[in-house]
Design an enzyme around this catalytic site. Structure first.
Site, short mmCIF file in Angstrom:
data_model
loop_
_atom_site.label_atom_id
_atom_site.label_comp_id
_atom_site.label_asym_id
_atom_site.label_seq_id
_atom_site.Cartn_x
_atom_site.Cartn_y
_atom_site.Cartn_z
N ASP A 350 0.48 -11.36 8.79
CA ASP A 350 0.36 -12.57 9.17
C ASP A 350 0.00 -13.21 10.59
OD1 ASP A 350 3.52 -11.53 9.75
OD2 ASP A 350 3.71 -13.78 9.20
N GLU A 351 -0.50 -14.31 10.56
CA GLU A 351 -0.85 -14.82 11.81
C GLU A 351 -1.23 -14.17 12.51
OE1 GLU A 351 2.46 -18.33 11.16
OE2 GLU A 351 3.59 -15.79 12.05
N ILE A 352 -2.36 -13.06 12.42
CA ILE A 352 -3.16 -13.03 13.99
C ILE A 352 -4.03 -14.19 14.24
CG2 ILE A 352 -5.00 -10.99 14.24
CD1 ILE A 352 -3.82 -9.19 11.70
#
Ligand SMILES: *[C@@H]1O[C@H](CO)[C@@H](O)[C@H](O)[C@H]1NC(C)=O
Ligand SMILES: *[C@@H]1O[C@H](CO)[C@@H](O)[C@H](O)[C@H]1NC(C)=O
Ligand SMILES: *[C@@H]1O[C@H](CO)[C@@H](O)[C@H](O)[C@H]1NC(C)=O
Ligand SMILES: *[C@@H]1O[C@H](CO)[C@@H](O)[C@H](O)[C@H]1NC(C)=O
Ligand SMILES: *[C@@H]1O[C@H](CO)[C@@H](O)[C@H](O)[C@H]1NC(C)=O
Ligand SMILES: *[C@@H]1O[C@H](CO)[C@@H](O)[C@H](O)[C@H]1NC(C)=O
Ligand SMILES: *[C@@H]1O[C@H](CO)[C@@H](O)[C@H](O)[C@H]1NC(C)=O
Length: 582
Positions: A350-352
């Site tokens: 997630d959340e790259i």
């Protein structure tokens, strides 16, 4: 006139019904009003064989008889130990307890029948739907109790329901149910009913995790998603690379040894709560930089908001054979130890923020067309190793929704960013675990923890967190992960998880933030939040059970938060009903 009379009669009948605090509510549930007492030396049979209630008994093996004997012992120890005298569910001065003088009617025998044979592999680590958790329970007015289930885990679910029918008497060692005869048929709506804990932002000792597993089992929840590492700290001991925890833990004592891991996973398996790890990657892995700086890009980069979601930043480099070797070594060490007890491994994803890779000397780019093939390779390589260990990979939704990777269809996708995501991910053909932030994030709505200096003070004002408001139990309860789906899409939804991200949660405030709000999701997942007719379950029916369940969990040592005032728990729910004044 007649219908008015009838409806007020119905309302009266509902109001007079005793509170029956089975949580989550069984699929079919009939109770009566005969009072029966339970002996501490109750006779118990399991498949026509006598079995024993032994205080503190822990099963040594995963033999069905042993699982059941441990379950019986645990259930009765819980009931006899909780001392739950429900004064707070009755008006002051009301006589709510049965007479204990004279001729009492006793429960004679608890007869447990397991109709199926446990699959010795799957009983420990079932994938969604592989273990039948259904059970039937009857308690006749003259004290015969029959519990039937297909699997030993179904027996455990039924035992929990059984003990929730009883209260302790204020006169001392008397336990009674006012609800006989009882007829119950029960089975879960969703196969995956979980809680996410996060031990990187704050550390949670082993005992804390074990008692949380107990509470999950009481709520008939069956998964503990253990987000064990992140950029903030690395508490997980990897014997082949001790430098990871030695340099990455918040404190030398804040680690999970292989013995701890074994204990936690096994404890869960024995209770029908499958534990599984998440090691989030390639983002959210900055703490590896403390021991292996050569593997990480954007470690603690500033301003953090450009490179990641919260400080400190840190991603695996995306085109580095050293990273591949590291991941292989990590998995080779960890997987053989956990794959006994679990079928899943979560690789995060997630959340790259692509900008982090402008600092990566193996890539030096934030261009999607450069990064996407590298991400695809990274996921494919790690998932191959997960599969080789006979584990099923789970990832966060971004992998297929944002980076648009083409993952194999055995990969389970965990949705979180909001409404519509389950629809989109299932329409791509992936199985889904839903943790919709609008309903099931337990950490939201308690304020900002990132600091704003005077020059940015106005930007931070009024210091709310990103996902407020706080999710009330009613809002949590209202969520159905299968909302708005076609029948085809609905089949792909395994269930859901409530998430307790731990930036501002530690063992001191964990219980009241998680319980009983996680119980609300537990019932939505086990029983469904709607009646068979499709109508929403009424808060007038649900709330008194949940209030009572909170009191029982408190009696069992969980510091669950109150959801209402005592005036309301002591009276019928109508007395705390909002009514339109116009
Ligand atoms: C118990 O239930 C029966 C059947 O519904 C009813 O006839 C009886 O009045 C009830 N007794 C009490 C004490 O409420
Ligand atoms: C019956 O109980 C005995 C003693 O606990 C145990 O050794 C035996 O395996 C049990 N039999 C079955 C069929 O569970
Ligand atoms: C429970 O009872 C129902 C209805 O009789 C039956 O269909 C089901 O198989 C039973 N389940 C178990 C676990 O015995
Ligand atoms: C990845 O690394 C290889 C070997 O160093 C290099 O040839 C290749 O250009 C790199 N790929 C990218 C997208 O930077
Ligand atoms: C379901 O659809 C309604 C109407 O479009 C929408 O308001 C709601 O957010 C959707 N719920 C979920 C969980 O996707
Ligand atoms: C779902 O997919 C459609 C079509 O690609 C897109 O327009 C929509 O924004 C997506 N919904 C969400 C919540 O991402
Ligand atoms: C039932 O619950 C859903 C989900 O919260 C809500 O959208 C809907 O309005 C409710 N229906 C009624 C009739 O209250």
């Amino acid at each position: 006139m007649r219908s008015l009379l009838l409806s007020s009669l119905c309302a009266l009948l509902i109001a007079l019904q005793p509170v029956v605090a089975v949580w989550p509510i069984p699929k079919k549930f009939k109770t009566g009003n005969t009072t029966l007492f339970l002996h501490q030396n109750l006779e118990i049979k399991y498949n026509d064989n006598l079995t024993q209630y032994t205080f503190g008994y822990e099963a040594a093996t995963f033999d069905s008889h042993d699982i059941v004997r441990a379950g019986v012992s645990r259930a009765l120890s819980t009931l006899f130990g909780e001392q739950f005298v429900p004064w707070m569910l009755h008006k002051p001065g009301d006589k709510f307890e049965p007479d204990v003088n004279g001729n009492l009617k006793w429960i004679k025998m608890l007869e447990i029948t397991q109709t199926g044979k446990d699959d010795s592999e799957k009983i420990l680590k079932p994938k969604a739907g592989e273990v039948d958790e259904s059970y039937n329970l009857t308690l006749s007015a003259d004290g015969e109790v029959k519990l039937t289930a297909v699997s030993s885990i179904g027996v455990l679910r039924g035992l929990e329901t059984f003990i929730q029918l009883f209260y302790q008497h204020s006169a001392g060692t008397f336990w009674y149910t006012p609800y006989a005869p009882v007829e119950i048929e029960d089975e879960p709506k969703f196969d995956h009913r979980g809680l996410l804990i996060d031990t990187s932002r704050h550390f949670f000792p082993v005992d804390h995790i074990l008692r949380t597993i107990d509470a999950l089992a009481w709520n008939k929840m069956n998964r503990l998603h253990f987000h064990v590492t992140d950029s903030q700290s690395w508490p997980l001991e990897i014997p082949s690379m001790p430098e990871l925890h030695k340099k990455g833990a918040h404190h030398p004592a804040f680690t999970y040894s292989p013995t701890d891991v074994d204990r936690i996973f096994k404890y869960g398996a024995m209770r029908g709560v499958q534990v599984y790890f998440e090691i989030d990657m390639p983002g959210h892995i900055g703490s590896v930089a403390l021991s292996h700086p050569e593997l990480i890009t954007a470690w603690n980069a500033r301003p953090y908001d450009a490179y990641c979601a919260q400080p400190p930043c840190g991603n695996f480099k995306l085109n580095s054979t050293k990273v591949d070797e590291f991941v292989k070594r990590l998995f080779d060490d960890l997987f053989p130890r956990i794959s006994k007890y679990t079928s899943y491994f979560h690789t995060g994803g997630d959340e790259i923020k692509y900008k982090a890779y402008t600092l990566d000397d193996t890539v030096k780019s934030d261009k999607e067309d450069v990064l996407k093939p590298l991400l695809q390779k990274f996921f494919d390589k790690s998932h191959k190793q997960v599969r080789d260990a006979k584990l099923t990979p789970i990832v966060w939704e971004e992998s297929v929704e944002k980076y648009n990777l083409a993952l194999e269809k055995d990969v389970i996708v965990q949705t979180w960013t909001g409404d519509g995501k389950v629809q989109n991910v299932t329409s791509k053909g992936y199985g889904v675990i839903d943790s919709n932030v609008n309903y099931w994030y337990l950490d939201c709505g308690r304020g900002q923890w990132v600091l704003f200096d005077n020059n940015e003070y106005a930007r931070g004002w009024p210091f709310n967190d990103w996902c407020g408001p706080t999710k009330s139990w009613q809002r949590i309860y209202s969520h159905d992960p299968r909302a708005n789906l076609t029948a085809e899409q609905a089949k792909l939804v395994l269930g859901g998880e409530v998430a307790a991200w731990s930036e501002t949660i530690d063992p001191l405030n964990f219980d009241p933030l998680v319980w009983p709000r996680a119980s609300a999701a537990g019932e939505a997942l086990w029983s469904g939040n709607k009646l068979e007719s499709g109508q929403n379950r009424s808060q007038l029916e649900v709330a008194p059970r949940l209030f009572e369940w909170r009191e029982r969990m408190v009696a069992r040592g969980i510091r669950a938060a109150p959801l209402t005032q005592l005036f309301c728990t002591q009276r019928s729910p109508e007395e705390c009903l909002w009514e339109n004044p116009n």
